[in-house]
Motif scaffolding. Sequence first.
Motif, PDB file in Angstrom:
ATOM      1  N   ILE A 113      92.912  15.881  52.633  1.00 21.07           N
ATOM      2  CA  ILE A 113      92.489  14.642  53.207  1.00 21.07           C
ATOM      3  C   ILE A 113      92.656  14.905  54.785  1.00 21.07           C
ATOM      4  O   ILE A 113      92.064  14.297  55.393  1.00 21.07           O
ATOM      5  CB  ILE A 113      93.409  13.635  52.449  1.00 21.07           C
ATOM      6  CG1 ILE A 113      92.739  13.354  50.962  1.00 21.07           C
ATOM      7  CG2 ILE A 113      93.125  12.219  53.328  1.00 21.07           C
ATOM      8  CD1 ILE A 113      93.707  12.455  50.344  1.00 21.07           C
ATOM      9  N   ILE A 114      94.064  15.169  54.939  1.00 21.00           N
ATOM     10  CA  ILE A 114      94.627  15.395  56.311  1.00 21.00           C
ATOM     11  C   ILE A 114      94.486  16.935  56.643  1.00 21.00           C
ATOM     12  O   ILE A 114      95.130  17.690  55.805  1.00 21.00           O
ATOM     13  CB  ILE A 114      95.544  14.619  56.654  1.00 21.00           C
ATOM     14  CG1 ILE A 114      96.952  15.029  55.871  1.00 21.00           C
ATOM     15  CG2 ILE A 114      95.351  12.963  56.519  1.00 21.00           C
ATOM     16  CD1 ILE A 114      98.345  14.385  56.489  1.00 21.00           C
ATOM     17  N   GLN A 115      94.539  17.136  58.023  1.00 19.88           N
ATOM     18  CA  GLN A 115      94.962  18.567  58.379  1.00 19.88           C
ATOM     19  C   GLN A 115      96.294  18.459  59.236  1.00 19.88           C
ATOM     20  O   GLN A 115      96.241  18.650  60.364  1.00 19.88           O
ATOM     21  CB  GLN A 115      93.796  19.165  59.229  1.00 19.88           C
ATOM     22  CG  GLN A 115      92.314  19.145  58.781  1.00 19.88           C
ATOM     23  CD  GLN A 115      92.409  20.006  57.527  1.00 19.88           C
ATOM     24  OE1 GLN A 115      92.947  21.181  57.438  1.00 19.88           O
ATOM     25  NE2 GLN A 115      91.802  19.550  56.451  1.00 19.88           N
ATOM     26  N   ASP A 116      97.226  18.307  58.373  1.00 20.45           N
ATOM     27  CA  ASP A 116      98.553  18.283  58.882  1.00 20.45           C
ATOM     28  C   ASP A 116      99.517  19.122  57.889  1.00 20.45           C
ATOM     29  O   ASP A 116      99.052  19.519  56.865  1.00 20.45           O
ATOM     30  CB  ASP A 116      99.341  16.922  58.978  1.00 20.45           C
ATOM     31  CG  ASP A 116     100.333  16.689  59.879  1.00 20.45           C
ATOM     32  OD1 ASP A 116     100.739  17.413  60.443  1.00 20.45           O
ATOM     33  OD2 ASP A 116     100.441  15.317  60.184  1.00 20.45           O
ATOM     34  N   THR A 117     100.585  19.564  58.547  1.00 19.50           N
ATOM     35  CA  THR A 117     101.388  20.262  57.928  1.00 19.50           C
ATOM     36  C   THR A 117     102.633  19.631  57.137  1.00 19.50           C
ATOM     37  O   THR A 117     103.427  18.797  58.090  1.00 19.50           O
ATOM     38  CB  THR A 117     102.102  21.590  58.638  1.00 19.50           C
ATOM     39  OG1 THR A 117     100.944  22.488  59.412  1.00 19.50           O
ATOM     40  CG2 THR A 117     102.983  22.378  58.005  1.00 19.50           C
TER      41      THR A 117
END
Length: 68
Positions: free
Chosen positions: A28-32
Motif C-alpha cells: 500500500i505504501i512504499q515505506d520501511t
Amino acid sequence: MWAIDNFHLFKILYFADRAHYAKYGRRIIQDTFCALPKGPVPSTLFDAIKVATSQTSAIEGSSLASIG
C-alpha cells in the motif's frame, strides 16, 4: 467519542499493508517499517509527523526539509 493515536494508526497501516501484499503482491505504501517498543512504525511517515508537529526538525537536505 474515542481518539486514535499515531502508534495505533501505524499498527493498522502495518497489518493492512501486509494483508494487501499477501493478496495482491504489492504494498500500500512504499515505506520501511521499523520495530519500536510500541509496535511497527513506518519510518518516513513517522519522521514527517514529528517534523509537522514540531517535535523535531528535518535533517538538512532530506525530503522533509521543505515542510520543517
